[in-house]
Design a protein around this motif. Structure first.
Motif, short mmCIF file in Angstrom:
data_model
loop_
_atom_site.label_atom_id
_atom_site.label_comp_id
_atom_site.label_asym_id
_atom_site.label_seq_id
_atom_site.Cartn_x
_atom_site.Cartn_y
_atom_site.Cartn_z
N MET A 1 49.51 -2.83 68.80
CA MET A 1 49.82 -2.01 69.94
C MET A 1 49.84 -0.54 69.52
O MET A 1 50.50 -0.17 68.57
CB MET A 1 51.19 -2.42 70.50
N SER A 2 49.11 0.26 70.24
CA SER A 2 49.08 1.70 69.98
C SER A 2 50.23 2.38 70.71
O SER A 2 50.66 1.91 71.76
CB SER A 2 47.76 2.29 70.49
N PRO A 3 50.69 3.49 70.17
CA PRO A 3 51.75 4.21 70.89
C PRO A 3 51.21 4.83 72.17
O PRO A 3 50.01 5.08 72.31
CB PRO A 3 52.17 5.29 69.89
N ILE A 4 52.10 5.06 73.10
CA ILE A 4 51.72 5.71 74.35
C ILE A 4 51.41 7.17 74.05
O ILE A 4 52.19 7.86 73.39
CB ILE A 4 52.87 5.62 75.37
N ASP A 72 47.45 0.59 84.41
CA ASP A 72 46.02 0.62 84.07
C ASP A 72 45.81 0.94 82.60
O ASP A 72 44.94 0.40 81.95
CB ASP A 72 45.27 1.66 84.91
N ASN A 73 46.63 1.85 82.08
CA ASN A 73 46.49 2.27 80.70
C ASN A 73 46.93 1.14 79.77
O ASN A 73 48.07 0.65 79.86
CB ASN A 73 47.33 3.53 80.44
N LYS A 74 46.05 0.73 78.88
CA LYS A 74 46.30 -0.41 78.00
C LYS A 74 47.53 -0.22 77.12
O LYS A 74 48.35 -1.14 76.98
CB LYS A 74 45.06 -0.64 77.13
N ASP A 75 47.70 0.94 76.54
CA ASP A 75 48.83 1.19 75.65
C ASP A 75 50.16 1.15 76.41
O ASP A 75 51.16 0.62 75.91
CB ASP A 75 48.68 2.52 74.92
N VAL A 76 50.17 1.71 77.61
CA VAL A 76 51.38 1.70 78.44
C VAL A 76 51.71 0.26 78.84
O VAL A 76 52.86 -0.19 78.73
CB VAL A 76 51.20 2.58 79.70
N ARG A 77 50.70 -0.47 79.29
CA ARG A 77 50.89 -1.85 79.71
C ARG A 77 51.43 -2.72 78.56
O ARG A 77 52.37 -3.48 78.73
CB ARG A 77 49.58 -2.41 80.25
#
Length: 116
Positions: A1-4, A72-77
């Motif tokens: 998981m990448s940071p937001i 929609d944003n993968k990192d946020v999700r």
């Protein structure tokens, strides 16, 4: 998981109608959503949500910003799916004084940097 990313969070801050959010703190219960309204389109588009936090001793109110599980944003999700209650940023507002919400974006960005 990448940071937001800060840029993703900043986009949310720029489109969120904080003047309405602050006014809603007067009539909304703690831990309830202040904005954007809960629809699948808003959850995807905004990526984050603002919830009512605790009442402060000086009459102010906390506004808690959290990632949305349907973003929609993968990192946020992914962040929300890992911990949907994690506070991305927190700001203190005073609904009687913060009518223009001048410092909210700056305060939220500072809080984001401290929490991420």
């Amino acid at each position: 998981m990448s940071p937001i990313s800060k840029s993703t969070f900043k986009k949310f801050l720029e489109v969120m109608p904080f003047s309405k959010v602050v006014q809603k703190t007067k009539s909304t219960d703690r831990d309830q959503r202040l904005g954007p309204s809960q629809t699948s389109k808003n959850d995807k588009t905004y990526n984050f949500r603002a919830d009512k936090g605790s009442m402060l001793s000086d009459g102010g109110q906390e506004v808690i910003i959290q990632a949305d599980k349907n973003a929609d944003n993968k990192d946020v999700r992914e962040s929300a799916q890992k911990d949907s209650h994690r506070i991305v940023a927190k700001v203190a507002v005073d609904p009687a004084k913060d009518l223009q919400c001048d410092s909210i974006i700056e305060d939220a960005l500072k809080s984001f940097e401290e929490n991420n």
